[in-house]
Design a protein around this motif. Structure first.
Motif, short mmCIF file in Angstrom:
data_model
loop_
_atom_site.label_atom_id
_atom_site.label_comp_id
_atom_site.label_asym_id
_atom_site.label_seq_id
_atom_site.Cartn_x
_atom_site.Cartn_y
_atom_site.Cartn_z
N LEU A 92 4.70 -6.01 7.15
CA LEU A 92 4.97 -4.65 6.44
C LEU A 92 4.29 -4.78 4.93
CD1 LEU A 92 8.75 -4.33 7.04
CD2 LEU A 92 6.98 -2.56 7.84
N GLN A 93 4.41 -5.94 4.54
CA GLN A 93 3.52 -6.12 3.26
C GLN A 93 2.09 -5.76 3.40
OE1 GLN A 93 4.84 -10.00 2.24
NE2 GLN A 93 6.28 -9.15 0.65
N ASP A 94 1.31 -6.31 4.47
CA ASP A 94 -0.16 -6.10 4.97
C ASP A 94 -0.34 -4.58 5.01
OD1 ASP A 94 -0.54 -8.79 4.70
OD2 ASP A 94 -0.43 -9.27 6.92
N ALA A 95 0.69 -3.83 5.76
CA ALA A 95 0.52 -2.45 6.03
C ALA A 95 0.71 -1.66 4.55
CB ALA A 95 1.69 -2.12 6.93
N LEU A 96 1.53 -2.29 3.76
CA LEU A 96 1.68 -1.78 2.28
C LEU A 96 0.42 -1.91 1.71
CD1 LEU A 96 3.55 -0.24 0.48
CD2 LEU A 96 4.28 -2.54 -0.24
N GLY A 97 -0.21 -3.00 1.66
CA GLY A 97 -1.22 -3.11 0.84
C GLY A 97 -2.50 -2.19 1.44
#
Length: 226
Positions: free
Chosen positions: A91-96
């Motif tokens: 999710l953090q990668d997608a948010l980035g």
């Protein structure tokens, strides 16, 4: 038996369970102001819920700290925790990626907003064409030999200009004579004395009447030529 969801106890219980962290009555009352619950009503609901065993509490001196009952919540095992961590990373990668895309779109919008609209371009084009026509008209007059300034007006302007230059020269000469007389036997440094008095020479601001005296010289040459 659980309280009704829209009752004071139901609202407080739902909030305490949702937060799942230590809370005092003031924390709960502040958070539930939107429900028009007074602190006394919140305190009563907390006491009722704790007395019924629906929430936990501990006393620290005169203060009570309330907490959701932990047996209500499923505790994940190691595999589930690892999966949660993996999900968080994804999710953090997608948010980035989304943040980067938003930044690029915002930059593109800003660039587009800085450009002229079609209506603004047409207005600017009309202004420039009008200016070109005006300049072309002036150029045509000049090329055709039309006198734009009458000889008598030119002579009057030149005379006024030369008169002002001569006044400038006379005042500069008068000041120099007075300054030389005042400072002739002065022990002071003349530069410091000038700064102390707040005096400025023409040269201090980058001007001199020689810069503006060319018209006077041209006028004299014309008179001699005649």
């Amino acid at each position: 038996m659980p309280p009704k969801p829209d009752s004071a106890e139901g609202i407080v219980l739902s909030f305490v369970d949702e937060q799942n962290r230590p809370l005092n009555s003031q924390n709960v009352a502040d958070a539930l102001q939107k429900y028009n619950l007074k602190k006394t009503a919140v305190q009563k609901a907390l006491d009722t819920l704790s007395d019924n065993g629906q929430i936990s509490f501990k006393e620290y001196g005169k203060q009570k700290i309330y907490l959701a009952r932990q047996d209500k919540f499923k505790i994940p095992n190691k595999e589930e925790l690892d999966q949660m961590k993996e999900d968080i990373r994804n999710l953090q990668d997608a948010l980035g990626i989304q943040k980067k895309a938003i930044t690029e779109v915002e930059a593109e919008i800003k660039a587009l907003q800085s450009n002229l609209t079609l209506e603004e371009i047409r207005t600017k084009e009309a202004e420039l064409l009008s200016e070109v026509d005006e300049m072309g008209s002036k150029l045509s007059k000049l090329l055709s030999g039309v006198v734009l300034v009458k000889p008598e007006d030119k002579k009057l302007i030149e005379g006024t200009y030369i008169e002002k230059i001569n006044h400038w020269k006379r005042r500069k000469r008068m000041f120099k004579e007075l300054w030389d007389a005042i400072t002739e036997n002065s022990p002071k440094d003349l530069k410091e004395f000038k700064e102390e008095l707040g005096l400025e020479y023409d040269e201090d601001i980058g001007v001199s009447f020689q810069m503006y005296g060319e018209l006077d010289n041209h006028s004299k040459k014309r008179k001699i030529a005649r």
